[in-house]
Design a protein around this motif. Sequence first.
Motif, PDB file in Angstrom:
ATOM      1  N   SER A 280      76.473 -87.921  52.456  1.00 38.12           N
ATOM      2  CA  SER A 280      77.538 -87.866  53.447  1.00 38.12           C
ATOM      3  C   SER A 280      77.086 -87.109  54.691  1.00 38.12           C
ATOM      4  O   SER A 280      76.459 -86.052  54.601  1.00 38.12           O
ATOM      5  CB  SER A 280      78.764 -87.165  52.849  1.00 38.12           C
ATOM      6  OG  SER A 280      79.721 -86.896  53.859  1.00 38.12           O
ATOM      7  N   PRO A 281      77.428 -87.625  55.891  1.00 42.23           N
ATOM      8  CA  PRO A 281      77.119 -86.883  57.111  1.00 42.23           C
ATOM      9  C   PRO A 281      78.181 -85.853  57.467  1.00 42.23           C
ATOM     10  O   PRO A 281      78.109 -85.226  58.529  1.00 42.23           O
ATOM     11  CB  PRO A 281      77.069 -87.998  58.169  1.00 42.23           C
ATOM     12  CG  PRO A 281      78.059 -88.999  57.689  1.00 42.23           C
ATOM     13  CD  PRO A 281      77.983 -88.960  56.175  1.00 42.23           C
TER      14      PRO A 281
ATOM     15  N   LEU B  52      77.915 -94.060  61.963  1.00 42.95           N
ATOM     16  CA  LEU B  52      77.339 -94.091  60.619  1.00 42.95           C
ATOM     17  C   LEU B  52      76.527 -95.365  60.412  1.00 42.95           C
ATOM     18  O   LEU B  52      75.413 -95.328  59.880  1.00 42.95           O
ATOM     19  CB  LEU B  52      78.455 -93.993  59.575  1.00 42.95           C
ATOM     20  CG  LEU B  52      78.048 -94.201  58.113  1.00 42.95           C
ATOM     21  CD1 LEU B  52      77.101 -93.103  57.651  1.00 42.95           C
ATOM     22  CD2 LEU B  52      79.284 -94.253  57.215  1.00 42.95           C
TER      23      LEU B  52
ATOM     24  N   GLY C 220      70.575 -86.185  54.728  1.00 44.29           N
ATOM     25  CA  GLY C 220      71.759 -85.355  54.566  1.00 44.29           C
ATOM     26  C   GLY C 220      71.739 -84.196  55.533  1.00 44.29           C
ATOM     27  O   GLY C 220      70.905 -84.127  56.448  1.00 44.29           O
ATOM     28  N   ASN C 221      72.650 -83.286  55.343  1.00 43.41           N
ATOM     29  CA  ASN C 221      72.731 -82.087  56.172  1.00 43.41           C
ATOM     30  C   ASN C 221      72.128 -80.915  55.414  1.00 43.41           C
ATOM     31  O   ASN C 221      72.669 -80.499  54.377  1.00 43.41           O
ATOM     32  CB  ASN C 221      74.186 -81.786  56.536  1.00 43.41           C
ATOM     33  CG  ASN C 221      74.798 -82.873  57.399  1.00 43.41           C
ATOM     34  OD1 ASN C 221      74.113 -83.486  58.220  1.00 43.41           O
ATOM     35  ND2 ASN C 221      76.088 -83.135  57.225  1.00 43.41           N
TER      36      ASN C 221
ATOM     37  N   GLY D 292      73.314 -95.174  62.248  1.00 49.43           N
ATOM     38  CA  GLY D 292      72.391 -94.286  61.552  1.00 49.43           C
ATOM     39  C   GLY D 292      71.770 -94.941  60.331  1.00 49.43           C
ATOM     40  O   GLY D 292      70.567 -94.789  60.070  1.00 49.43           O
TER      41      GLY D 292
ATOM     42  N   LEU E 202      77.531 -88.741  65.916  1.00 50.29           N
ATOM     43  CA  LEU E 202      78.072 -89.993  65.398  1.00 50.29           C
ATOM     44  C   LEU E 202      79.061 -90.610  66.376  1.00 50.29           C
ATOM     45  O   LEU E 202      79.063 -91.826  66.592  1.00 50.29           O
ATOM     46  CB  LEU E 202      78.751 -89.752  64.049  1.00 50.29           C
ATOM     47  CG  LEU E 202      77.859 -89.446  62.847  1.00 50.29           C
ATOM     48  CD1 LEU E 202      78.711 -89.000  61.668  1.00 50.29           C
ATOM     49  CD2 LEU E 202      77.019 -90.652  62.453  1.00 50.29           C
TER      50      LEU E 202
ATOM     51  N   ASP F 194      79.472 -81.159  59.302  1.00 50.75           N
ATOM     52  CA  ASP F 194      78.523 -80.654  60.287  1.00 50.75           C
ATOM     53  C   ASP F 194      79.021 -81.074  61.666  1.00 50.75           C
ATOM     54  O   ASP F 194      79.099 -82.266  61.970  1.00 50.75           O
ATOM     55  CB  ASP F 194      77.124 -81.206  60.030  1.00 50.75           C
ATOM     56  CG  ASP F 194      76.079 -80.573  60.929  1.00 50.75           C
ATOM     57  OD1 ASP F 194      76.117 -80.852  62.152  1.00 50.75           O
ATOM     58  OD2 ASP F 194      75.217 -79.833  60.424  1.00 50.75           O
TER      59      ASP F 194
ATOM     60  N   TRP G 293      70.482 -85.473  59.069  1.00 46.55           N
ATOM     61  CA  TRP G 293      71.246 -86.451  59.827  1.00 46.55           C
ATOM     62  C   TRP G 293      71.073 -86.246  61.330  1.00 46.55           C
ATOM     63  O   TRP G 293      71.021 -87.213  62.097  1.00 46.55           O
ATOM     64  CB  TRP G 293      72.724 -86.378  59.458  1.00 46.55           C
ATOM     65  CG  TRP G 293      73.153 -87.350  58.414  1.00 46.55           C
ATOM     66  CD1 TRP G 293      73.535 -87.084  57.126  1.00 46.55           C
ATOM     67  CD2 TRP G 293      73.267 -88.773  58.561  1.00 46.55           C
ATOM     68  NE1 TRP G 293      73.866 -88.244  56.472  1.00 46.55           N
ATOM     69  CE2 TRP G 293      73.710 -89.292  57.318  1.00 46.55           C
ATOM     70  CE3 TRP G 293      73.026 -89.657  59.611  1.00 46.55           C
ATOM     71  CZ2 TRP G 293      73.927 -90.653  57.114  1.00 46.55           C
ATOM     72  CZ3 TRP G 293      73.240 -91.016  59.411  1.00 46.55           C
ATOM     73  CH2 TRP G 293      73.688 -91.503  58.173  1.00 46.55           C
TER      74      TRP G 293
ATOM     75  N   VAL H  38      76.522 -83.168  63.856  1.00 45.74           N
ATOM     76  CA  VAL H  38      76.398 -84.541  63.364  1.00 45.74           C
ATOM     77  C   VAL H  38      77.628 -85.345  63.749  1.00 45.74           C
ATOM     78  O   VAL H  38      77.529 -86.498  64.194  1.00 45.74           O
ATOM     79  CB  VAL H  38      76.175 -84.551  61.843  1.00 45.74           C
ATOM     80  CG1 VAL H  38      76.246 -85.971  61.294  1.00 45.74           C
ATOM     81  CG2 VAL H  38      74.825 -83.923  61.495  1.00 45.74           C
ATOM     82  N   ASP H  39      78.797 -84.753  63.598  1.00 50.55           N
ATOM     83  CA  ASP H  39      80.034 -85.449  63.986  1.00 50.55           C
ATOM     84  C   ASP H  39      79.995 -85.834  65.459  1.00 50.55           C
ATOM     85  O   ASP H  39      80.334 -86.968  65.830  1.00 50.55           O
ATOM     86  CB  ASP H  39      81.230 -84.544  63.709  1.00 50.55           C
ATOM     87  CG  ASP H  39      82.510 -85.068  64.341  1.00 50.55           C
ATOM     88  OD1 ASP H  39      83.058 -86.057  63.838  1.00 50.55           O
ATOM     89  OD2 ASP H  39      82.940 -84.497  65.370  1.00 50.55           O
TER      90      ASP H  39
END
Length: 383
Positions: free
Chosen positions: A54-55, A87, A7-8, A90, A65, A58, A34, A61-62
């Motif tokens: 959920s990622p 996702l 997670g974040n 990951g 991804l 952030d 993440w 992270v976005d």
Amino acid sequence: MRLTVVGNPGNRRVALFTGAVLGAGLPRPEVLPWVDVLTGAAPPPAGAVVRVDSPGEDADVDRLLRRAAVPARHGELVGLADTYAGLLRGLDRVAAGGAELLNDPADVAVLCDKRRCHARLSAAGVPVPAALPPVHGWEQLRATMATSRTSRVFVKPAHGSSAAGVVALAVAGRRVRAVTTIEVTPDGLFNSLRPRHYTDEAQIAAIVDRIAADGLHVERWLPKAGLGDRVVDLRVVAVAGRPTHAVVRAARGPLTNLHLGNARGDLAELRAAAGPAAWAAAMETCERVAGCFPRTLQVGIDLMFLVGWRRHAVAEVNAFGDLLPGVLADGRDTYAEQVRALTDGRWARWRAAAGGEPTRPATTGRAATDVGVAGREVFACAR
């Protein structure tokens, strides 16, 4: 039990799950960020039990991804298909070490693609709004609506969440009206916390064409039941196959998500309006939905009763839909319920009963009525 959370760090989801783990007397879970997963960190080892959270929320992270050079601007609707692909990459990395994942990657791949999720539910006999044939832009959407004599639809990004990019569309002759979270600016589309209304067809067409680039799922707009002056639906969280928590979402418009300024309704009032038989049938449907994802500990189900309260349908199922702050069942929130299912053996028993192999993704699913139910089940979904 060695628990790890992907997670974040600092995110409230991670904090709430950590609190539930500590409250159960278990050691503090390890947090694997993440950002680290997406930049090559070693995956959790065999023997670890891993919750993937959920990622979202952030910016770094976005960006990772999407494999983008710069983060998206706040609220910008960009690269939804790329985010989905990231996702899945990951999740593959997290699973590579042989740990036990509480979110099966194959399940998440279906849950985060509205087209595949709708098809799986329909094939399993779950009542869902009838889907329109695939469309790739505004002109095709208008033609399909005319051919099918459909005047009201929900147009959804295939990989969106939290109503981002959703368009509630009504057509009457040459008149067109759309309600959506999308705010149009000269340099992009942005997700707004205030639903916006559009009546200019050219503007609506431009919006649909732009979100179509990342894939669309279109389904009939079914009339929801109401309480007082608001329409209502439910977010139901099912843990280890059993619906355990529910919150009523009440809105004056078609988009009921609570973060859009809508109100939490009275669950007891809704249950009374539905009556015991309709409520029991709806909860049985939630069990059927959970059974379609038997290697995933929890799912968040968007359930709606239709006008008259006798029928219901499932609008969506969410891979990360368990954030219901303050909603308790037998004194436990959704996170404490999941920890309890892990420690009392219910998760292991349910997963074993549901079948050891992940369900295969649906490739077809056709609804014969506004609330579609397939005639035969083609997935090994638990009851």
